[in-house]
Design a protein around this motif. Sequence first.
Motif, PDB file in Angstrom:
ATOM      1  N   ARG A   1      35.791  32.794  25.350  1.00 45.92           N
ATOM      2  CA  ARG A   1      35.849  33.641  26.536  1.00 45.92           C
ATOM      3  C   ARG A   1      36.581  32.928  27.675  1.00 45.92           C
ATOM      4  O   ARG A   1      37.430  33.505  28.344  1.00 45.92           O
ATOM      5  CB  ARG A   1      34.438  34.025  26.962  1.00 45.92           C
ATOM      6  CG  ARG A   1      34.408  34.942  28.142  1.00 45.92           C
ATOM      7  CD  ARG A   1      33.008  35.392  28.452  1.00 45.92           C
ATOM      8  NE  ARG A   1      33.000  36.156  29.686  1.00 45.92           N
ATOM      9  CZ  ARG A   1      31.932  36.436  30.372  1.00 45.92           C
ATOM     10  NH1 ARG A   1      30.755  36.028  29.944  1.00 45.92           N
ATOM     11  NH2 ARG A   1      32.005  37.128  31.486  1.00 45.92           N
ATOM     12  N   LEU A   2      36.218  31.673  27.877  1.00 46.48           N
ATOM     13  CA  LEU A   2      36.851  30.881  28.923  1.00 46.48           C
ATOM     14  C   LEU A   2      38.346  30.717  28.658  1.00 46.48           C
ATOM     15  O   LEU A   2      39.170  30.840  29.567  1.00 46.48           O
ATOM     16  CB  LEU A   2      36.170  29.517  29.039  1.00 46.48           C
ATOM     17  CG  LEU A   2      36.639  28.608  30.162  1.00 46.48           C
ATOM     18  CD1 LEU A   2      36.425  29.284  31.516  1.00 46.48           C
ATOM     19  CD2 LEU A   2      35.902  27.287  30.115  1.00 46.48           C
ATOM     20  N   GLU A   3      38.715  30.470  27.428  1.00 45.42           N
ATOM     21  CA  GLU A   3      40.122  30.326  27.063  1.00 45.42           C
ATOM     22  C   GLU A   3      40.886  31.620  27.326  1.00 45.42           C
ATOM     23  O   GLU A   3      41.996  31.608  27.863  1.00 45.42           O
ATOM     24  CB  GLU A   3      40.243  29.928  25.586  1.00 45.42           C
ATOM     25  CG  GLU A   3      41.659  29.608  25.163  1.00 45.42           C
ATOM     26  CD  GLU A   3      41.749  29.151  23.714  1.00 45.42           C
ATOM     27  OE1 GLU A   3      42.872  29.232  23.174  1.00 45.42           O
ATOM     28  OE2 GLU A   3      40.734  28.728  23.137  1.00 45.42           O
TER      29      GLU A   3
ATOM     30  N   MET B   1      41.304  32.010  31.067  1.00 42.40           N
ATOM     31  CA  MET B   1      42.298  31.056  31.559  1.00 42.40           C
ATOM     32  C   MET B   1      43.710  31.522  31.216  1.00 42.40           C
ATOM     33  O   MET B   1      44.622  31.415  32.042  1.00 42.40           O
ATOM     34  CB  MET B   1      42.049  29.655  30.980  1.00 42.40           C
ATOM     35  CG  MET B   1      40.825  28.966  31.549  1.00 42.40           C
ATOM     36  SD  MET B   1      40.884  28.728  33.334  1.00 42.40           S
ATOM     37  CE  MET B   1      42.224  27.586  33.478  1.00 42.40           C
ATOM     38  N   ASN B   2      43.901  32.050  30.021  1.00 42.38           N
ATOM     39  CA  ASN B   2      45.220  32.569  29.634  1.00 42.38           C
ATOM     40  C   ASN B   2      45.615  33.753  30.512  1.00 42.38           C
ATOM     41  O   ASN B   2      46.776  33.889  30.891  1.00 42.38           O
ATOM     42  CB  ASN B   2      45.226  32.966  28.160  1.00 42.38           C
ATOM     43  CG  ASN B   2      45.245  31.757  27.241  1.00 42.38           C
ATOM     44  OD1 ASN B   2      45.687  30.681  27.624  1.00 42.38           O
ATOM     45  ND2 ASN B   2      44.739  31.933  26.025  1.00 42.38           N
ATOM     46  N   GLN B   3      44.634  34.603  30.835  1.00 43.38           N
ATOM     47  CA  GLN B   3      44.908  35.752  31.694  1.00 43.38           C
ATOM     48  C   GLN B   3      45.287  35.273  33.107  1.00 43.38           C
ATOM     49  O   GLN B   3      46.241  35.771  33.699  1.00 43.38           O
ATOM     50  CB  GLN B   3      43.688  36.664  31.762  1.00 43.38           C
ATOM     51  CG  GLN B   3      43.948  37.945  32.520  1.00 43.38           C
ATOM     52  CD  GLN B   3      42.734  38.870  32.501  1.00 43.38           C
ATOM     53  OE1 GLN B   3      41.658  38.504  32.026  1.00 43.38           O
ATOM     54  NE2 GLN B   3      42.913  40.074  33.032  1.00 43.38           N
TER      55      GLN B   3
ATOM     56  N   MET C   1      49.428  34.218  37.248  1.00 52.09           N
ATOM     57  CA  MET C   1      50.087  33.266  38.144  1.00 52.09           C
ATOM     58  C   MET C   1      51.573  33.140  37.822  1.00 52.09           C
ATOM     59  O   MET C   1      52.394  33.053  38.738  1.00 52.09           O
ATOM     60  CB  MET C   1      49.408  31.894  38.066  1.00 52.09           C
ATOM     61  CG  MET C   1      48.001  31.869  38.640  1.00 52.09           C
ATOM     62  SD  MET C   1      47.903  32.458  40.341  1.00 52.09           S
ATOM     63  CE  MET C   1      48.862  31.237  41.187  1.00 52.09           C
ATOM     64  N   GLU C   2      51.924  33.142  36.554  1.00 58.52           N
ATOM     65  CA  GLU C   2      53.338  33.066  36.174  1.00 58.52           C
ATOM     66  C   GLU C   2      54.102  34.289  36.685  1.00 58.52           C
ATOM     67  O   GLU C   2      55.233  34.167  37.168  1.00 58.52           O
ATOM     68  CB  GLU C   2      53.473  32.948  34.653  1.00 58.52           C
ATOM     69  CG  GLU C   2      53.096  31.573  34.128  1.00 58.52           C
ATOM     70  CD  GLU C   2      53.099  31.498  32.605  1.00 58.52           C
ATOM     71  OE1 GLU C   2      53.216  32.553  31.934  1.00 58.52           O
ATOM     72  OE2 GLU C   2      52.970  30.379  32.085  1.00 58.52           O
ATOM     73  N   GLU C   3      53.479  35.472  36.603  1.00 57.29           N
ATOM     74  CA  GLU C   3      54.113  36.682  37.125  1.00 57.29           C
ATOM     75  C   GLU C   3      54.322  36.576  38.630  1.00 57.29           C
ATOM     76  O   GLU C   3      55.391  36.922  39.145  1.00 57.29           O
ATOM     77  CB  GLU C   3      53.252  37.907  36.823  1.00 57.29           C
ATOM     78  CG  GLU C   3      53.259  38.345  35.376  1.00 57.29           C
ATOM     79  CD  GLU C   3      52.310  39.518  35.119  1.00 57.29           C
ATOM     80  OE1 GLU C   3      51.948  40.226  36.088  1.00 57.29           O
ATOM     81  OE2 GLU C   3      51.934  39.709  33.959  1.00 57.29           O
ATOM     82  N   LYS C   4      53.307  36.105  39.346  1.00 59.48           N
ATOM     83  CA  LYS C   4      53.408  35.983  40.801  1.00 59.48           C
ATOM     84  C   LYS C   4      54.467  34.964  41.189  1.00 59.48           C
ATOM     85  O   LYS C   4      55.242  35.184  42.124  1.00 59.48           O
ATOM     86  CB  LYS C   4      52.052  35.601  41.407  1.00 59.48           C
ATOM     87  CG  LYS C   4      51.063  36.747  41.372  1.00 59.48           C
ATOM     88  CD  LYS C   4      49.771  36.398  42.060  1.00 59.48           C
ATOM     89  CE  LYS C   4      48.839  37.600  42.040  1.00 59.48           C
ATOM     90  NZ  LYS C   4      47.639  37.395  42.821  1.00 59.48           N
ATOM     91  N   ILE C   5      54.519  33.851  40.488  1.00 62.60           N
ATOM     92  CA  ILE C   5      55.516  32.818  40.787  1.00 62.60           C
ATOM     93  C   ILE C   5      56.921  33.354  40.521  1.00 62.60           C
ATOM     94  O   ILE C   5      57.832  33.154  41.316  1.00 62.60           O
ATOM     95  CB  ILE C   5      55.239  31.536  39.978  1.00 62.60           C
ATOM     96  CG1 ILE C   5      53.983  30.850  40.528  1.00 62.60           C
ATOM     97  CG2 ILE C   5      56.432  30.598  40.008  1.00 62.60           C
ATOM     98  CD1 ILE C   5      53.477  29.702  39.685  1.00 62.60           C
TER      99      ILE C   5
END
Length: 82
Positions: A12-14, A17-19, A24-28
């Motif tokens: 679940r945590l993984e 974290m991937n989401q 963040m990659e989209e925002k950057i």
Amino acid sequence: MAAKKVDALEERLEGEMNQIKATMEEKISSMEGQVADLRDMMKKMLEIHNQMAAAVAMVVEGKNTNSEIRREEDEVEIVDGE
């Protein structure tokens, strides 16, 4: 039983974290595009500023030249041939 819970939590945590990473990659990526657009706008503004400064300098130079010519004409003394 505890190992299964830990594995489930890790998965679940993984996933979360991937989401978060994808978000963040989209925002950057979006910000990089905005920065590039801003950089292009700044370049255009600087070019326009330089063109305006050059045009103003030419007008001022032209006025100075005309003023000097008028002053020289005023200073010329007409002498009668007598």
